[in-house]
Design a protein around this motif. Structure first.
Motif, PDB file in Angstrom:
ATOM      1  N   GLN A   4      -0.530  -3.268  12.867  1.00 52.90           N
ATOM      2  CA  GLN A   4       0.288  -2.575  12.187  1.00 52.90           C
ATOM      3  C   GLN A   4      -0.578  -3.233  10.474  1.00 52.90           C
ATOM      4  OE1 GLN A   4       3.371  -0.966  12.348  1.00 52.90           O
ATOM      5  NE2 GLN A   4       3.564   0.136  14.208  1.00 52.90           N
ATOM      6  N   HIS A   5      -0.806  -3.980  10.418  1.00 57.00           N
ATOM      7  CA  HIS A   5      -0.753  -4.758   9.268  1.00 57.00           C
ATOM      8  C   HIS A   5      -1.299  -5.165   8.601  1.00 57.00           C
ATOM      9  CE1 HIS A   5       3.889  -4.954   8.262  1.00 57.00           C
ATOM     10  NE2 HIS A   5       3.945  -5.534   9.665  1.00 57.00           N
ATOM     11  N   GLY A   6      -3.051  -5.133   9.366  1.00 54.18           N
ATOM     12  CA  GLY A   6      -4.899  -5.707   9.475  1.00 54.18           C
ATOM     13  C   GLY A   6      -4.630  -6.452  10.250  1.00 54.18           C
TER      14      GLY A   6
ATOM     15  N   TYR B 280     -16.855   0.577   3.723  1.00 56.27           N
ATOM     16  CA  TYR B 280     -15.309  -0.178   4.083  1.00 56.27           C
ATOM     17  C   TYR B 280     -15.799  -1.494   3.984  1.00 56.27           C
ATOM     18  CZ  TYR B 280     -12.981   4.420   6.134  1.00 56.27           C
ATOM     19  OH  TYR B 280     -12.862   5.028   6.179  1.00 56.27           O
TER      20      TYR B 280
ATOM     21  N   ARG C 241     -14.820  -3.361   0.946  1.00 49.01           N
ATOM     22  CA  ARG C 241     -13.042  -3.609   0.807  1.00 49.01           C
ATOM     23  C   ARG C 241     -12.457  -5.109   0.807  1.00 49.01           C
ATOM     24  NH1 ARG C 241      -9.141   0.366   4.204  1.00 49.01           N
ATOM     25  NH2 ARG C 241     -10.422   2.049   2.637  1.00 49.01           N
ATOM     26  N   TYR C 242     -12.993  -5.896   2.150  1.00 46.88           N
ATOM     27  CA  TYR C 242     -12.426  -7.356   2.531  1.00 46.88           C
ATOM     28  C   TYR C 242     -13.397  -7.794   2.190  1.00 46.88           C
ATOM     29  CZ  TYR C 242      -9.948  -3.619   5.657  1.00 46.88           C
ATOM     30  OH  TYR C 242      -9.056  -2.139   6.134  1.00 46.88           O
TER      31      TYR C 242
ATOM     32  N   ASN D 279      -9.366  -1.996  11.532  1.00 45.92           N
ATOM     33  CA  ASN D 279      -8.923  -1.139  10.415  1.00 45.92           C
ATOM     34  C   ASN D 279      -9.185  -0.029   9.846  1.00 45.92           C
ATOM     35  OD1 ASN D 279      -7.076  -4.041   9.320  1.00 45.92           O
ATOM     36  ND2 ASN D 279      -8.727  -4.712   9.872  1.00 45.92           N
TER      37      ASN D 279
ATOM     38  N   ARG E 277      -7.014   2.016  11.647  1.00 46.42           N
ATOM     39  CA  ARG E 277      -5.736   1.507  11.507  1.00 46.42           C
ATOM     40  C   ARG E 277      -4.911   2.669   9.641  1.00 46.42           C
ATOM     41  NH1 ARG E 277      -3.239  -1.821   7.514  1.00 46.42           N
ATOM     42  NH2 ARG E 277      -5.348  -2.465   6.554  1.00 46.42           N
ATOM     43  N   THR E 278      -6.101   2.145   9.129  1.00 47.05           N
ATOM     44  CA  THR E 278      -5.532   3.019   7.817  1.00 47.05           C
ATOM     45  C   THR E 278      -6.303   4.640   7.436  1.00 47.05           C
ATOM     46  OG1 THR E 278      -7.270   2.350   6.952  1.00 47.05           O
ATOM     47  CG2 THR E 278      -6.240   1.162   6.841  1.00 47.05           C
ATOM     48  N   ASP E 279      -7.894   5.174   7.916  1.00 45.63           N
ATOM     49  CA  ASP E 279      -7.926   6.221   8.486  1.00 45.63           C
ATOM     50  C   ASP E 279      -8.200   6.996   9.429  1.00 45.63           C
ATOM     51  OD1 ASP E 279      -7.975   6.090   5.396  1.00 45.63           O
ATOM     52  OD2 ASP E 279     -10.133   4.905   4.861  1.00 45.63           O
TER      53      ASP E 279
END
Length: 415
Positions: free
Chosen positions: A22-24, A89, A92-93, A110, A113-115
């Motif tokens: 959940q935190h990536g 995306y 972003r990383y 991810n 997880r986020t989108d």
């Protein structure tokens, strides 16, 4: 900590799998083979890190292939992410714009997880709908191949045998991809060989191509056209071009045969689908267009929350770009190109066979729309009605789709 998303960067020989929490943070990073053992290992990984059966979504940059089929058969929710979106995306990383297969798998995980809610999972269409989609897409690809081959033949004929074009494309009665043209060009692929054909030989070739009426008159006319005066290439060059033409005609024969077989299978598959009756009830939708439309829409009723989602998917809904005081409305470019092409032909057929749709088209043209814009507007309206009929299981009814207008005095009274 429970897993929040799974990403798969697929390749021809192997696939990179990543699962994030959940935190990536990456909790699984593994490479599997592109075979049955690799799929088994992937399902084992998913089961191990999935606290709730089927809750862990999988993101991958394709909607086809055996890996995707295996995941869907196992009941996993699969999200096909556009590679262009993944590239956005990725920035972003990692601002350095570096990439690797394992890194791309982490980015895909991810995204889940986020989108996850911003993306649409692959529909759970029935096996019949999936098979129909394979057939209709293959048919469309073969049609494009047929057009390409026909254009190559026309281009070649212009260089050494223009009489053939005049003979088989006169007045729209024949085409270069028609059976008579293919049979005659296969038998006489050079101007010299065509001039040697007698009226009886031409009549026999027309019968072999399936013609049943007006054979003698057609053979006589073809003989005159094929023997007309024309500029000739040198004999050796002409023979070489004839060999090239013969090869192209053989390819076109094979394509036409495959197309006929596909059309036969599409007729059977479309007729066996329970939604075929609803789709075929709309004006302008026969077996060919109806099957292609149904195949692209599918039969998963949860795929589109409402008609607006279907219209956006098909490219019928316009896009508004607004910034400050400026606002611009234009046609949607991000769409399913196959259903958009089908919609254009469908709208054109509907206005030729149904007075209600023709009246709508004339009204749009009178309001200032161009031909393509008016057809796109009709396609937008048609999709809304089709979505309603598919959702409710009703066949198209013109009196319900276009109820009679109230008299003017009744409208003023009601107001």
């Amino acid at each position: 900590m429970p897993a929040a998303g799974c990403g798969i960067d697929w390749a021809e020989a192997h696939h990179d799998v990543a699962i994030v929490d959940q935190h990536g943070a990456v909790i699984v990073a593994e490479r599997i083979n592109n075979d049955a053992a690799g799929l088994a290992r992937l399902l084992e990984i998913l089961t191990e890190h999935d606290p709730i059966e089927g809750a862990l979504a999988v993101a991958i940059e394709t909607s086809k292939g055996l890996l995707v089929a295996g995941l869907r058969a196992a009941g996993r929710r699969v999200f096909a992410i556009n590679p262009l979106a993944v590239s956005r995306y990725r920035d972003r990383y990692r601002s350095s714009r570096g990439k690797s297969d394992a890194f791309d798998a982490m980015v895909l995980a991810n995204i889940m997880r986020t989108d996850r809610d911003a993306h649409r999972p692959l529909p759970t269409d029935s096996v019949g709908a999936q098979a129909l989609q394979v057939l209709t897409r293959a048919q469309q690809d073969v049609i494009w191949d047929k057009i390409t081959l026909t254009n190559r033949i026309r281009s070649l004929l212009k260089t050494f045998f223009p009489a053939a074009i005049a003979a088989f494309e006169r007045g729209g009665r024949h085409r270069l991809d028609s059976a008579p043209c293919r049979v005659i060009l296969a038998a006489a692929c050079t101007p010299q060989a065509a001039r040697a054909l007698s009226t009886g030989q031409l009549a026999a070739l027309l019968r072999r191509a399936g013609r049943q009426r007006g054979i003698d008159a057609e053979a006589l006319l073809l003989r005159e056209l094929l023997r007309s005066e024309q500029i000739r290439q040198p004999e050796n060059v002409e023979q070489a071009m004839g060999m090239q033409l013969r090869g192209l005609v053989r390819q076109l024969d094979a394509v036409c045969q495959v197309l006929a077989e596909l059309e036969e299978q599409i007729d059977l598959a479309f007729g066996a689908h329970p939604d075929a009756k609803v789709v075929a009830s709309f004006p302008g939708l026969g077996t060919a267009l109806g099957a292609r439309l149904l195949a692209e829409i599918g039969d998963d009723r949860t795929r589109f929350a409402d008609a607006r989602g279907l219209k956006a998917f098909a490219g019928a809904a316009p896009v508004t770009r607004a910034s400050g005081k400026s606002s611009f409305v234009h046609a949607r470019r991000a769409k399913n190109d196959r259903i958009a092409a089908t919609g254009y032909v469908w709208a054109l057929a509907a206005i030729r066979h149904d007075p209600d749709w023709e009246a709508r088209y004339r009204a749009r043209r009178a309001a200032g729309d161009r031909h393509a814009a008016a057809l796109r507007n009709l396609f937008n309206l048609m999709l809304g009605k089709l979505h309603h009929c598919l959702a409710t299981g009703q066949v198209y009814d013109a009196s319900t789709a276009f109820p009679p207008r109230m008299p003017t005095e009744d409208q003023s009274t009601a107001a």
